[in-house]
Enzyme design. Structure first.
Site, PDB file in Angstrom:
ATOM      1  N   SER A  14       7.942  24.426  42.670  1.00 31.73           N
ATOM      2  CA  SER A  14       8.160  24.477  41.536  1.00 31.73           C
ATOM      3  C   SER A  14       9.806  24.790  42.327  1.00 31.73           C
ATOM      4  CB  SER A  14       7.704  25.023  40.914  1.00 31.73           C
ATOM      5  OG  SER A  14       7.822  27.040  41.556  1.00 31.73           O
ATOM      6  N   SER A  15      10.370  24.780  41.371  1.00 32.05           N
ATOM      7  CA  SER A  15      11.707  25.600  41.438  1.00 32.05           C
ATOM      8  C   SER A  15      13.075  24.275  42.627  1.00 32.05           C
ATOM      9  CB  SER A  15      12.027  26.882  42.281  1.00 32.05           C
ATOM     10  OG  SER A  15      11.460  27.633  40.772  1.00 32.05           O
ATOM     11  N   GLU A 140      13.528  15.955  30.546  1.00 35.87           N
ATOM     12  CA  GLU A 140      13.161  16.368  31.490  1.00 35.87           C
ATOM     13  C   GLU A 140      11.467  16.906  31.517  1.00 35.87           C
ATOM     14  OE1 GLU A 140      13.604  20.732  34.313  1.00 35.87           O
ATOM     15  OE2 GLU A 140      15.185  20.202  33.110  1.00 35.87           O
ATOM     16  N   GLU A 149      -1.424  22.217  33.074  1.00 33.25           N
ATOM     17  CA  GLU A 149      -0.660  22.494  31.600  1.00 33.25           C
ATOM     18  C   GLU A 149       0.353  21.178  31.373  1.00 33.25           C
ATOM     19  OE1 GLU A 149      -0.416  24.777  33.860  1.00 33.25           O
ATOM     20  OE2 GLU A 149      -1.292  25.972  33.188  1.00 33.25           O
ATOM     21  N   THR A 188       7.429  13.282  55.477  1.00 35.02           N
ATOM     22  CA  THR A 188       7.291  12.555  54.362  1.00 35.02           C
ATOM     23  C   THR A 188       5.448  13.170  53.156  1.00 35.02           C
ATOM     24  OG1 THR A 188       6.428  10.516  55.258  1.00 35.02           O
ATOM     25  CG2 THR A 188       9.114  11.073  55.500  1.00 35.02           C
ATOM     26  N   CYS A 381      27.087  42.166  23.735  1.00 34.95           N
ATOM     27  CA  CYS A 381      25.869  42.481  23.435  1.00 34.95           C
ATOM     28  C   CYS A 381      25.547  44.083  23.494  1.00 34.95           C
ATOM     29  CB  CYS A 381      24.518  41.217  24.182  1.00 34.95           C
ATOM     30  SG  CYS A 381      23.037  41.533  22.539  1.00 34.95           S
ATOM     31  N   PHE A 382      24.656  44.260  24.050  1.00 38.74           N
ATOM     32  CA  PHE A 382      24.236  45.268  24.732  1.00 38.74           C
ATOM     33  C   PHE A 382      25.148  45.720  24.937  1.00 38.74           C
ATOM     34  CE2 PHE A 382      21.803  48.759  27.185  1.00 38.74           C
ATOM     35  CZ  PHE A 382      20.779  49.182  25.710  1.00 38.74           C
ATOM     36  N   GLU A 405      17.401  51.881  18.556  1.00 39.98           N
ATOM     37  CA  GLU A 405      16.306  50.624  19.835  1.00 39.98           C
ATOM     38  C   GLU A 405      16.110  51.381  20.318  1.00 39.98           C
ATOM     39  OE1 GLU A 405      17.043  46.604  22.724  1.00 39.98           O
ATOM     40  OE2 GLU A 405      18.945  47.322  21.683  1.00 39.98           O
ATOM     41  N   HIS A 515      27.589  35.902  22.571  1.00 42.77           N
ATOM     42  CA  HIS A 515      27.210  35.574  24.454  1.00 42.77           C
ATOM     43  C   HIS A 515      28.095  34.585  23.998  1.00 42.77           C
ATOM     44  CE1 HIS A 515      23.818  38.719  25.027  1.00 42.77           C
ATOM     45  NE2 HIS A 515      23.402  37.686  24.114  1.00 42.77           N
ATOM     46  N   GLU A 517      29.474  33.631  27.458  1.00 39.45           N
ATOM     47  CA  GLU A 517      29.021  32.569  28.829  1.00 39.45           C
ATOM     48  C   GLU A 517      28.178  31.518  27.599  1.00 39.45           C
ATOM     49  OE1 GLU A 517      25.475  35.010  28.081  1.00 39.45           O
ATOM     50  OE2 GLU A 517      27.314  35.636  27.141  1.00 39.45           O
TER      51      GLU A 517
END
Length: 543
Positions: A14-15, A140, A149, A188, A381-382, A405, A515, A517
Protein backbone atom coordinates in the site's frame (compact mmCIF):
# COMPACT_ATOMS: atom_id res chain seq x y z
CA UNK A 1 -21.90 8.61 -23.67
CA UNK A 2 -18.41 8.43 -25.18
CA UNK A 3 -16.35 8.73 -22.00
CA UNK A 4 -13.35 6.40 -21.87
CA UNK A 5 -12.57 4.76 -18.53
CA UNK A 6 -9.07 4.22 -17.14
CA UNK A 7 -8.97 2.01 -14.06
CA UNK A 8 -5.93 2.39 -11.79
CA UNK A 9 -5.12 -0.44 -9.38
CA UNK A 10 -2.20 -0.98 -7.02
CA UNK A 11 -0.21 -4.02 -6.00
CA UNK A 12 2.65 -5.37 -3.86
CA UNK A 13 2.29 -2.85 -1.01
CA UNK A 14 0.00 0.00 0.00
CA UNK A 15 0.91 3.70 -0.06
CA UNK A 16 2.55 3.51 -3.48
CA UNK A 17 0.89 6.74 -4.54
CA UNK A 18 -2.00 5.62 -6.75
CA UNK A 19 -3.81 8.88 -6.01
CA UNK A 20 -0.87 10.98 -7.09
CA UNK A 21 -0.31 8.78 -10.14
CA UNK A 22 -3.97 9.13 -11.12
CA UNK A 23 -3.92 12.90 -10.61
CA UNK A 24 -0.70 13.31 -12.61
CA UNK A 25 -2.06 11.20 -15.48
CA UNK A 26 -5.20 13.34 -15.46
CA UNK A 27 -3.05 16.49 -15.63
CA UNK A 28 -1.05 15.18 -18.61
CA UNK A 29 -4.24 14.19 -20.46
CA UNK A 30 -5.58 17.70 -19.81
CA UNK A 31 -2.34 19.10 -21.22
CA UNK A 32 -3.18 17.19 -24.41
CA UNK A 33 -6.52 18.99 -24.58
CA UNK A 34 -8.76 16.26 -23.13
CA UNK A 35 -11.36 16.72 -20.39
CA UNK A 36 -11.12 14.46 -17.36
CA UNK A 37 -13.10 13.33 -14.33
CA UNK A 38 -11.34 11.73 -11.36
CA UNK A 39 -12.90 9.17 -9.02
CA UNK A 40 -11.86 7.03 -6.05
CA UNK A 41 -13.43 3.73 -4.98
CA UNK A 42 -12.50 2.80 -1.40
CA UNK A 43 -12.97 -0.79 -0.15
CA UNK A 44 -13.44 -0.01 3.55
CA UNK A 45 -16.86 -0.35 5.17
CA UNK A 46 -17.13 3.17 6.56
CA UNK A 47 -19.81 5.16 4.76
CA UNK A 48 -17.18 7.88 4.29
CA UNK A 49 -13.94 8.92 6.04
CA UNK A 50 -15.75 11.52 8.17
CA UNK A 51 -15.56 9.60 11.45
CA UNK A 52 -12.10 8.13 10.90
CA UNK A 53 -9.10 9.36 12.89
CA UNK A 54 -6.71 11.56 10.90
CA UNK A 55 -3.81 9.65 12.48
CA UNK A 56 -5.10 6.47 10.85
CA UNK A 57 -6.52 7.64 7.55
CA UNK A 58 -5.05 11.08 6.89
CA UNK A 59 -7.03 14.23 6.21
CA UNK A 60 -10.68 14.27 5.26
CA UNK A 61 -11.09 16.22 2.03
CA UNK A 62 -14.35 18.17 1.74
CA UNK A 63 -16.01 18.99 -1.57
CA UNK A 64 -18.15 22.01 -2.46
CA UNK A 65 -21.31 19.91 -2.20
CA UNK A 66 -20.46 18.84 1.34
CA UNK A 67 -19.05 15.34 0.91
CA UNK A 68 -16.38 14.08 3.31
CA UNK A 69 -14.02 12.17 1.04
CA UNK A 70 -10.64 10.50 0.74
CA UNK A 71 -7.55 12.73 0.69
CA UNK A 72 -6.74 11.55 -2.85
CA UNK A 73 -9.54 13.78 -4.11
CA UNK A 74 -7.38 16.67 -2.96
CA UNK A 75 -4.63 15.47 -5.31
CA UNK A 76 -7.20 15.24 -8.10
CA UNK A 77 -8.35 18.85 -7.64
CA UNK A 78 -4.85 20.26 -7.14
CA UNK A 79 -3.56 18.65 -10.33
CA UNK A 80 -6.55 19.06 -12.64
CA UNK A 81 -8.49 21.99 -11.22
CA UNK A 82 -11.71 20.00 -11.71
CA UNK A 83 -13.95 20.40 -8.62
CA UNK A 84 -14.75 17.05 -7.05
CA UNK A 85 -18.29 16.04 -6.21
CA UNK A 86 -19.95 13.65 -3.77
CA UNK A 87 -20.26 11.12 -6.58
CA UNK A 88 -16.48 11.02 -7.04
CA UNK A 89 -15.73 9.02 -3.89
CA UNK A 90 -17.56 5.81 -3.08
CA UNK A 91 -16.82 3.36 -0.27
CA UNK A 92 -17.83 -0.27 0.15
CA UNK A 93 -19.94 0.86 3.10
CA UNK A 94 -21.91 3.25 0.92
CA UNK A 95 -22.32 0.59 -1.77
CA UNK A 96 -23.64 -2.00 0.69
CA UNK A 97 -25.89 0.59 2.34
CA UNK A 98 -27.40 1.39 -1.06
CA UNK A 99 -27.95 -2.30 -1.85
CA UNK A 100 -29.48 -3.07 1.56
CA UNK A 101 -31.82 -0.06 1.37
CA UNK A 102 -33.06 -1.37 -1.98
CA UNK A 103 -33.57 -4.81 -0.47
CA UNK A 104 -35.59 -3.36 2.44
CA UNK A 105 -37.79 -1.46 0.00
CA UNK A 106 -38.40 -4.65 -1.96
CA UNK A 107 -36.69 -3.37 -5.10
CA UNK A 108 -35.24 -6.82 -5.78
CA UNK A 109 -38.73 -8.36 -5.88
CA UNK A 110 -37.97 -11.04 -3.30
CA UNK A 111 -34.81 -12.27 -5.03
CA UNK A 112 -31.73 -13.41 -3.17
CA UNK A 113 -29.35 -10.46 -2.81
CA UNK A 114 -25.76 -11.39 -3.67
CA UNK A 115 -22.39 -9.76 -4.27
CA UNK A 116 -22.73 -10.73 -7.94
CA UNK A 117 -24.73 -9.20 -9.52
CA UNK A 118 -26.28 -6.82 -7.00
CA UNK A 119 -23.20 -5.34 -5.30
CA UNK A 120 -21.15 -5.26 -8.50
CA UNK A 121 -24.06 -3.64 -10.37
CA UNK A 122 -24.24 -0.94 -7.70
CA UNK A 123 -20.50 -0.30 -8.06
CA UNK A 124 -20.85 -0.04 -11.83
CA UNK A 125 -23.69 2.45 -11.39
CA UNK A 126 -21.49 4.59 -9.14
CA UNK A 127 -18.64 4.47 -11.67
CA UNK A 128 -20.73 5.52 -14.66
CA UNK A 129 -23.22 7.93 -13.04
CA UNK A 130 -23.05 11.73 -12.82
CA UNK A 131 -20.59 12.20 -15.66
CA UNK A 132 -20.68 15.14 -18.07
CA UNK A 133 -19.46 13.31 -21.16
CA UNK A 134 -15.81 13.94 -20.28
CA UNK A 135 -13.19 12.44 -22.59
CA UNK A 136 -11.71 10.38 -19.78
CA UNK A 137 -12.88 9.14 -16.38
CA UNK A 138 -9.96 7.99 -14.25
CA UNK A 139 -11.12 5.53 -11.59
CA UNK A 140 -8.71 4.71 -8.78
CA UNK A 141 -9.38 1.50 -6.83
CA UNK A 142 -8.24 1.86 -3.22
CA UNK A 143 -6.33 -0.81 -1.36
CA UNK A 144 -3.97 -3.43 -2.74
CA UNK A 145 -4.77 -6.20 -5.21
CA UNK A 146 -5.14 -9.39 -3.19
CA UNK A 147 -7.05 -7.73 -0.34
CA UNK A 148 -10.37 -9.50 0.23
CA UNK A 149 -12.15 -6.15 0.59
CA UNK A 150 -11.33 -5.02 -2.94
CA UNK A 151 -12.62 -8.14 -4.74
CA UNK A 152 -16.14 -6.78 -5.50
CA UNK A 153 -14.60 -3.62 -6.98
CA UNK A 154 -12.17 -5.57 -9.15
CA UNK A 155 -15.01 -7.78 -10.35
CA UNK A 156 -17.09 -4.71 -11.19
CA UNK A 157 -14.36 -3.10 -13.30
CA UNK A 158 -13.67 -6.47 -14.97
CA UNK A 159 -17.32 -6.60 -15.99
CA UNK A 160 -17.19 -3.05 -17.30
CA UNK A 161 -14.10 -3.93 -19.31
CA UNK A 162 -16.01 -6.76 -20.97
CA UNK A 163 -19.19 -4.74 -21.50
CA UNK A 164 -17.52 -1.63 -22.96
CA UNK A 165 -14.56 -3.29 -24.65
CA UNK A 166 -10.97 -2.09 -25.05
CA UNK A 167 -12.08 0.90 -27.14
CA UNK A 168 -13.49 2.49 -23.98
CA UNK A 169 -11.65 0.85 -21.08
CA UNK A 170 -8.06 0.55 -20.01
CA UNK A 171 -6.37 -1.02 -16.97
CA UNK A 172 -3.30 0.58 -15.38
CA UNK A 173 -1.54 -1.28 -12.56
CA UNK A 174 0.89 0.43 -10.19
CA UNK A 175 3.48 -1.83 -8.58
CA UNK A 176 6.77 -1.70 -6.70
CA UNK A 177 10.21 -2.77 -7.87
CA UNK A 178 12.14 -3.18 -4.61
CA UNK A 179 15.90 -2.71 -4.65
CA UNK A 180 17.88 -5.34 -2.74
CA UNK A 181 21.07 -3.60 -1.69
CA UNK A 182 23.02 -6.76 -0.88
CA UNK A 183 22.26 -8.15 -4.33
CA UNK A 184 22.65 -4.76 -6.00
CA UNK A 185 19.59 -5.23 -8.22
CA UNK A 186 15.91 -4.47 -8.66
CA UNK A 187 13.59 -7.41 -8.14
CA UNK A 188 10.72 -7.95 -10.57
CA UNK A 189 9.13 -10.96 -8.89
CA UNK A 190 6.74 -8.94 -6.65
CA UNK A 191 5.38 -7.20 -9.77
CA UNK A 192 4.95 -10.54 -11.53
CA UNK A 193 3.01 -11.95 -8.58
CA UNK A 194 0.85 -8.82 -8.35
CA UNK A 195 -0.09 -9.09 -12.03
CA UNK A 196 -0.79 -12.79 -11.52
CA UNK A 197 -3.17 -11.81 -8.72
CA UNK A 198 -4.95 -9.43 -11.09
CA UNK A 199 -5.15 -12.10 -13.78
CA UNK A 200 -6.76 -14.46 -11.28
CA UNK A 201 -9.78 -12.13 -11.17
CA UNK A 202 -9.84 -11.74 -14.94
CA UNK A 203 -8.03 -8.42 -15.42
CA UNK A 204 -5.07 -8.09 -17.76
CA UNK A 205 -3.30 -4.74 -17.20
CA UNK A 206 -2.59 -2.69 -20.32
CA UNK A 207 0.06 -0.51 -18.66
CA UNK A 208 2.36 -1.23 -15.73
CA UNK A 209 3.64 1.71 -13.72
CA UNK A 210 6.62 0.55 -11.68
CA UNK A 211 7.63 2.56 -8.62
CA UNK A 212 11.39 2.51 -8.22
CA UNK A 213 14.16 4.44 -6.49
CA UNK A 214 16.67 3.31 -9.11
CA UNK A 215 16.77 3.34 -12.92
CA UNK A 216 15.05 0.34 -14.50
CA UNK A 217 17.45 -1.38 -16.94
CA UNK A 218 16.01 -2.14 -20.36
CA UNK A 219 16.61 -5.84 -19.73
CA UNK A 220 14.36 -5.68 -16.66
CA UNK A 221 11.65 -3.86 -18.60
CA UNK A 222 11.68 -6.62 -21.22
CA UNK A 223 11.54 -9.23 -18.49
CA UNK A 224 8.55 -7.57 -16.83
CA UNK A 225 6.82 -7.21 -20.19
CA UNK A 226 7.41 -10.86 -21.05
CA UNK A 227 6.14 -12.30 -17.77
CA UNK A 228 3.27 -9.83 -17.37
CA UNK A 229 2.02 -9.98 -20.98
CA UNK A 230 2.41 -6.28 -21.84
CA UNK A 231 4.51 -4.43 -24.41
CA UNK A 232 7.91 -3.32 -23.08
CA UNK A 233 7.08 0.32 -23.91
CA UNK A 234 3.99 -0.05 -21.70
CA UNK A 235 6.24 -0.68 -18.69
CA UNK A 236 6.45 2.86 -17.32
CA UNK A 237 8.99 3.87 -14.71
CA UNK A 238 7.48 5.84 -11.83
CA UNK A 239 10.56 7.21 -10.12
CA UNK A 240 10.67 9.14 -6.87
CA UNK A 241 10.64 12.88 -7.67
CA UNK A 242 12.03 15.94 -5.85
CA UNK A 243 8.52 17.42 -5.87
CA UNK A 244 5.12 15.91 -6.58
CA UNK A 245 4.70 18.60 -9.24
CA UNK A 246 7.53 17.02 -11.23
CA UNK A 247 5.40 13.90 -11.71
CA UNK A 248 3.25 14.99 -14.71
CA UNK A 249 6.42 15.98 -16.59
CA UNK A 250 8.18 12.74 -15.63
CA UNK A 251 5.23 10.61 -16.75
CA UNK A 252 5.17 12.33 -20.12
CA UNK A 253 8.91 11.83 -20.50
CA UNK A 254 8.39 8.13 -19.77
CA UNK A 255 5.70 7.93 -22.46
CA UNK A 256 2.66 7.27 -20.26
CA UNK A 257 0.29 9.59 -22.14
CA UNK A 258 1.58 8.25 -25.46
CA UNK A 259 0.68 4.71 -24.41
CA UNK A 260 -2.77 5.81 -23.30
CA UNK A 261 -3.40 7.52 -26.64
CA UNK A 262 -2.09 4.48 -28.52
CA UNK A 263 -4.41 2.15 -26.60
CA UNK A 264 -7.48 4.23 -27.47
CA UNK A 265 -6.38 4.94 -31.04
CA UNK A 266 -5.97 8.68 -30.44
CA UNK A 267 -3.49 10.93 -32.21
CA UNK A 268 -0.22 11.62 -30.40
CA UNK A 269 1.16 13.90 -33.11
CA UNK A 270 1.43 16.95 -30.86
CA UNK A 271 3.20 17.05 -27.50
CA UNK A 272 1.14 18.11 -24.48
CA UNK A 273 1.44 21.67 -23.25
CA UNK A 274 3.20 21.25 -19.91
CA UNK A 275 4.27 24.90 -19.65
CA UNK A 276 2.52 25.59 -16.38
CA UNK A 277 4.01 22.50 -14.76
CA UNK A 278 7.50 23.46 -15.89
CA UNK A 279 6.96 26.95 -14.47
CA UNK A 280 5.82 25.53 -11.13
CA UNK A 281 8.78 23.14 -10.95
CA UNK A 282 11.20 25.94 -11.85
CA UNK A 283 9.88 28.12 -9.01
CA UNK A 284 10.16 25.25 -6.54
CA UNK A 285 13.73 24.43 -7.60
CA UNK A 286 15.03 27.98 -7.86
CA UNK A 287 13.38 30.12 -5.17
CA UNK A 288 14.62 33.59 -4.33
CA UNK A 289 14.50 33.01 -0.60
CA UNK A 290 13.17 30.85 2.24
CA UNK A 291 10.75 31.30 5.11
CA UNK A 292 9.97 29.05 8.05
CA UNK A 293 6.38 28.40 9.06
CA UNK A 294 5.53 26.62 12.32
CA UNK A 295 2.46 24.39 12.13
CA UNK A 296 1.18 23.87 15.67
CA UNK A 297 -1.21 20.93 15.49
CA UNK A 298 -2.27 17.76 17.24
CA UNK A 299 -1.89 15.20 14.42
CA UNK A 300 1.75 15.92 13.56
CA UNK A 301 2.80 12.26 13.83
CA UNK A 302 1.06 11.56 10.51
CA UNK A 303 1.64 14.43 8.13
CA UNK A 304 -1.03 13.16 5.71
CA UNK A 305 -3.44 14.54 8.33
CA UNK A 306 -2.53 17.98 6.98
CA UNK A 307 -1.84 17.10 3.34
CA UNK A 308 -3.83 19.92 1.72
CA UNK A 309 -2.48 22.39 4.26
CA UNK A 310 1.15 21.54 3.51
CA UNK A 311 0.54 21.81 -0.22
CA UNK A 312 -1.30 25.14 0.14
CA UNK A 313 1.77 26.54 1.92
CA UNK A 314 3.94 25.29 -0.94
CA UNK A 315 1.58 27.09 -3.31
CA UNK A 316 1.94 30.27 -1.24
CA UNK A 317 5.69 29.87 -1.62
CA UNK A 318 5.35 29.47 -5.39
CA UNK A 319 3.31 32.70 -5.54
CA UNK A 320 6.02 34.55 -3.58
CA UNK A 321 8.90 32.71 -5.27
CA UNK A 322 10.26 31.41 -1.95
CA UNK A 323 10.78 27.99 -0.41
CA UNK A 324 8.51 27.36 2.58
CA UNK A 325 10.17 25.25 5.24
CA UNK A 326 7.66 23.66 7.61
CA UNK A 327 8.27 23.10 11.31
CA UNK A 328 5.76 20.53 12.57
CA UNK A 329 5.16 21.10 16.30
CA UNK A 330 2.83 19.14 18.59
CA UNK A 331 0.53 21.66 20.25
CA UNK A 332 0.79 19.84 23.59
CA UNK A 333 4.41 20.96 23.82
CA UNK A 334 3.24 24.54 24.40
CA UNK A 335 1.14 23.54 27.39
CA UNK A 336 4.43 23.24 29.29
CA UNK A 337 6.04 26.43 30.55
CA UNK A 338 9.23 27.56 28.86
CA UNK A 339 8.68 26.02 25.43
CA UNK A 340 7.73 29.19 23.60
CA UNK A 341 11.37 29.46 22.49
CA UNK A 342 10.48 26.92 19.79
CA UNK A 343 8.56 29.70 18.02
CA UNK A 344 11.10 32.47 18.35
CA UNK A 345 12.92 31.88 15.06
CA UNK A 346 9.93 31.18 12.80
CA UNK A 347 8.56 33.64 10.25
CA UNK A 348 4.92 32.62 10.63
CA UNK A 349 2.67 30.48 12.82
CA UNK A 350 -0.25 28.43 11.54
CA UNK A 351 -2.67 26.62 13.84
CA UNK A 352 -4.85 24.18 11.85
CA UNK A 353 -8.14 22.48 12.54
CA UNK A 354 -8.68 19.62 14.95
CA UNK A 355 -11.21 18.04 17.27
CA UNK A 356 -11.26 17.60 21.04
CA UNK A 357 -9.56 19.12 24.06
CA UNK A 358 -6.11 17.57 23.68
CA UNK A 359 -3.62 20.25 22.72
CA UNK A 360 -6.17 23.08 22.83
CA UNK A 361 -4.31 25.10 25.49
CA UNK A 362 -1.11 24.69 23.47
CA UNK A 363 -2.83 26.11 20.39
CA UNK A 364 -3.98 29.08 22.43
CA UNK A 365 -0.43 29.58 23.69
CA UNK A 366 0.83 29.63 20.10
CA UNK A 367 -1.84 32.17 19.14
CA UNK A 368 -0.91 34.33 22.11
CA UNK A 369 2.78 34.19 21.20
CA UNK A 370 1.97 35.29 17.63
CA UNK A 371 -0.30 38.07 18.85
CA UNK A 372 2.10 39.48 21.43
CA UNK A 373 5.30 39.04 19.39
CA UNK A 374 3.77 40.38 16.15
CA UNK A 375 4.45 37.13 14.25
CA UNK A 376 2.20 36.49 11.19
CA UNK A 377 -0.57 34.12 12.30
CA UNK A 378 -3.14 32.09 10.39
CA UNK A 379 -5.70 30.13 12.40
CA UNK A 380 -7.87 27.67 10.51
CA UNK A 381 -11.19 26.38 11.93
CA UNK A 382 -10.24 25.25 15.45
CA UNK A 383 -7.18 27.47 15.11
CA UNK A 384 -9.48 30.47 14.69
CA UNK A 385 -11.65 29.43 17.63
CA UNK A 386 -8.67 29.05 19.97
CA UNK A 387 -7.28 32.43 18.87
CA UNK A 388 -10.64 34.03 19.75
CA UNK A 389 -10.82 32.27 23.13
CA UNK A 390 -7.23 33.35 23.89
CA UNK A 391 -8.04 36.97 23.00
CA UNK A 392 -11.23 36.82 25.06
CA UNK A 393 -9.25 35.72 28.11
CA UNK A 394 -6.17 37.94 27.80
CA UNK A 395 -7.40 41.00 25.90
CA UNK A 396 -11.08 41.31 26.82
CA UNK A 397 -10.62 40.01 30.38
CA UNK A 398 -13.22 37.23 30.00
CA UNK A 399 -11.45 34.79 32.30
CA UNK A 400 -14.06 32.04 31.93
CA UNK A 401 -13.92 32.02 28.13
CA UNK A 402 -13.88 28.56 26.57
CA UNK A 403 -15.50 26.16 24.14
CA UNK A 404 -18.38 23.80 24.83
CA UNK A 405 -16.59 21.26 22.64
CA UNK A 406 -14.71 20.20 25.75
CA UNK A 407 -16.67 21.21 28.79
CA UNK A 408 -19.15 23.73 30.15
CA UNK A 409 -17.20 26.99 30.54
CA UNK A 410 -18.76 29.98 32.29
CA UNK A 411 -18.40 32.03 29.10
CA UNK A 412 -19.25 29.98 26.02
CA UNK A 413 -17.29 32.03 23.51
CA UNK A 414 -17.32 28.99 21.20
CA UNK A 415 -20.43 26.82 21.15
CA UNK A 416 -22.17 23.99 19.33
CA UNK A 417 -24.21 24.95 16.30
CA UNK A 418 -27.65 23.36 16.28
CA UNK A 419 -29.02 25.03 13.16
CA UNK A 420 -27.83 27.16 10.26
CA UNK A 421 -28.91 28.19 6.78
CA UNK A 422 -27.92 26.26 3.67
CA UNK A 423 -29.34 28.13 0.71
CA UNK A 424 -33.01 28.69 1.55
CA UNK A 425 -33.26 25.78 3.98
CA UNK A 426 -32.48 25.44 7.69
CA UNK A 427 -30.07 22.64 8.61
CA UNK A 428 -30.74 21.24 12.11
CA UNK A 429 -28.46 19.08 14.30
CA UNK A 430 -28.78 17.60 17.77
CA UNK A 431 -26.01 17.62 20.37
CA UNK A 432 -26.28 13.85 20.91
CA UNK A 433 -26.83 12.91 17.28
CA UNK A 434 -24.70 10.84 14.92
CA UNK A 435 -21.20 12.12 14.24
CA UNK A 436 -20.93 11.06 10.60
CA UNK A 437 -21.95 13.65 8.02
CA UNK A 438 -23.57 15.97 10.58
CA UNK A 439 -21.18 18.90 10.58
CA UNK A 440 -21.49 22.12 8.66
CA UNK A 441 -20.01 20.73 5.46
CA UNK A 442 -19.21 22.13 2.04
CA UNK A 443 -19.09 25.57 0.47
CA UNK A 444 -20.89 28.49 2.16
CA UNK A 445 -20.88 32.21 1.31
CA UNK A 446 -19.09 34.76 3.48
CA UNK A 447 -19.55 38.54 3.31
CA UNK A 448 -16.36 40.56 3.87
CA UNK A 449 -16.24 43.90 5.66
CA UNK A 450 -15.10 46.68 3.28
CA UNK A 451 -11.70 48.09 4.16
CA UNK A 452 -10.63 45.03 6.12
CA UNK A 453 -7.44 43.06 5.50
CA UNK A 454 -9.57 40.07 4.45
CA UNK A 455 -11.36 42.13 1.79
CA UNK A 456 -8.02 43.43 0.51
CA UNK A 457 -6.60 39.91 0.31
CA UNK A 458 -9.56 38.51 -1.61
CA UNK A 459 -10.20 41.62 -3.67
CA UNK A 460 -13.97 41.17 -3.37
CA UNK A 461 -16.76 41.51 -0.81
CA UNK A 462 -18.29 38.03 -1.14
CA UNK A 463 -16.46 34.69 -1.08
CA UNK A 464 -17.36 31.01 -0.92
CA UNK A 465 -15.25 28.64 1.16
CA UNK A 466 -15.51 25.04 2.35
CA UNK A 467 -16.41 24.20 5.94
CA UNK A 468 -16.09 21.18 8.23
CA UNK A 469 -17.00 21.88 11.85
CA UNK A 470 -19.71 21.65 14.51
CA UNK A 471 -18.74 24.56 16.71
CA UNK A 472 -18.87 28.28 16.01
CA UNK A 473 -17.73 31.50 17.64
CA UNK A 474 -20.65 32.88 19.63
CA UNK A 475 -21.61 36.19 18.02
CA UNK A 476 -22.98 37.42 21.38
CA UNK A 477 -19.35 38.17 22.30
CA UNK A 478 -18.45 40.02 19.10
CA UNK A 479 -19.04 43.50 20.54
CA UNK A 480 -16.84 42.95 23.60
CA UNK A 481 -14.08 41.39 21.53
CA UNK A 482 -14.12 44.18 18.94
CA UNK A 483 -13.92 46.73 21.78
CA UNK A 484 -10.57 45.14 22.66
CA UNK A 485 -8.90 45.13 19.25
CA UNK A 486 -10.39 42.25 17.25
CA UNK A 487 -12.29 42.76 14.01
CA UNK A 488 -14.77 40.22 12.69
CA UNK A 489 -14.21 40.99 9.04
CA UNK A 490 -16.10 38.03 7.57
CA UNK A 491 -19.65 36.95 8.48
CA UNK A 492 -22.28 34.71 6.98
CA UNK A 493 -24.56 36.84 4.78
CA UNK A 494 -27.30 36.74 7.45
CA UNK A 495 -24.83 38.18 9.97
CA UNK A 496 -25.20 35.29 12.43
CA UNK A 497 -22.03 33.23 11.98
CA UNK A 498 -18.52 34.71 12.36
CA UNK A 499 -16.29 33.48 9.54
CA UNK A 500 -13.11 35.62 9.71
CA UNK A 501 -11.46 37.44 12.58
CA UNK A 502 -8.41 39.67 12.31
CA UNK A 503 -6.36 42.08 14.42
CA UNK A 504 -5.97 45.34 12.49
CA UNK A 505 -3.08 46.57 14.65
CA UNK A 506 -1.07 43.40 14.03
CA UNK A 507 1.30 42.94 11.08
CA UNK A 508 -0.77 39.93 9.89
CA UNK A 509 -3.20 38.04 12.15
CA UNK A 510 -6.21 36.23 10.69
CA UNK A 511 -8.40 33.37 11.82
CA UNK A 512 -10.88 31.72 9.45
CA UNK A 513 -13.66 29.29 10.32
CA UNK A 514 -13.41 27.55 6.95
CA UNK A 515 -10.66 25.51 5.29
CA UNK A 516 -9.03 27.62 2.55
CA UNK A 517 -6.37 24.96 1.92
CA UNK A 518 -9.00 22.82 0.18
CA UNK A 519 -9.25 25.31 -2.69
CA UNK A 520 -5.56 26.00 -3.27
CA UNK A 521 -3.77 24.76 -6.39
CA UNK A 522 -0.14 25.11 -7.54
CA UNK A 523 -1.22 27.05 -10.62
CA UNK A 524 -3.82 29.03 -8.64
CA UNK A 525 -2.53 29.57 -5.07
CA UNK A 526 -5.18 30.53 -2.54
CA UNK A 527 -5.03 34.28 -1.79
CA UNK A 528 -4.93 33.73 1.99
CA UNK A 529 -1.84 31.51 1.74
CA UNK A 530 -0.25 33.85 -0.78
CA UNK A 531 -0.73 36.78 1.60
CA UNK A 532 0.28 34.80 4.71
CA UNK A 533 3.54 33.59 3.15
CA UNK A 534 4.12 37.11 1.83
CA UNK A 535 3.80 38.44 5.39
CA UNK A 536 6.28 35.79 6.54
CA UNK A 537 8.68 36.95 3.84
CA UNK A 538 8.39 40.52 5.12
CA UNK A 539 9.07 39.38 8.69
CA UNK A 540 12.13 37.40 7.59
CA UNK A 541 13.54 40.53 5.98
CA UNK A 542 13.16 42.51 9.20
CA UNK A 543 15.13 40.00 11.27
Amino acid sequence: MTTRFIFITGGVVSSLGKGLASAALGAVLQARGFTVRMRKLDPYLNIDPGTMSPTQHGEVYVTDDGAETDLDLGHYERFTGVPSRRSDNVTAGRVYKTVLEKERRGDYLGGTVQVIPHVTDAIKEFITADLDDEDFALIEIGGTVGDIESLPFLEAIRQLGNEMGPDRTMFVHLTLLPYIATAGELKTKPTQHSVKELLSVGIQPDILMCRSEHPIPESERRKIALFCNVRSEAVIAAYDAPSIYDVPINYHDEGLDTQVCRHFGLSCAHAPDLTRWRTIVSRIRQPEGEVTIAIVGKYTKLLDSYKSLAEALVHGGIANNVRVRLEWLDSQVFELAGNSYLLEDVDGILVPGGFGERGAEGKMAAARFAREKDVPYLGICFGMQMAVVEAARHLAGIEGAGSTEFGNPPDKVVGLMTEWMRGNEIEVREAGGNLGGTMRLGAYPCALRPGSRAAAIYGTDLIHERHRHRYEVNNAYIGRLEDHGLLFSGMSPDGLLPEIVEIPDHSWFLGVQFHPELRSKPFEPHPLFTSFVGAAVEKSRLV
